[in-house]
Write a protein that holds these residues in place. Sequence first.
Motif: not given
Length: 104
Positions: A44, A52, A54
């Motif tokens: 993350l 935020e 991935v």
Amino acid sequence: MSALPDELLVHTVLVEPAQGEGPFGMEYGEQVPVRCFVDDKRRLVRAATGAEVVSESTFYAPLDTVCPVDSRVTVNGRTTTVLASSRRDGGGLPVPDHLEVALQ
């Protein structure tokens, strides 16, 4: 300035630096090969927008590498986008200066 040791730069990625938005979408500079170390690990990260997101891969390259957010990068046969690009400058301390690039 202490650079990343050459023996760590075992991978090569192709970087097309983002140059900004044009009339037909994002515009990119010429594709250049960059020697680096690739870490294919999902994690993350905080994108330039503050969200935020991935990251699927991160690569570590010499500090003078030009690879801003939104650049296109081809790594391990797939083309992806830069989510975050962080300068890691030791300021003269005995640590390796490098650019850390989180990829989508």
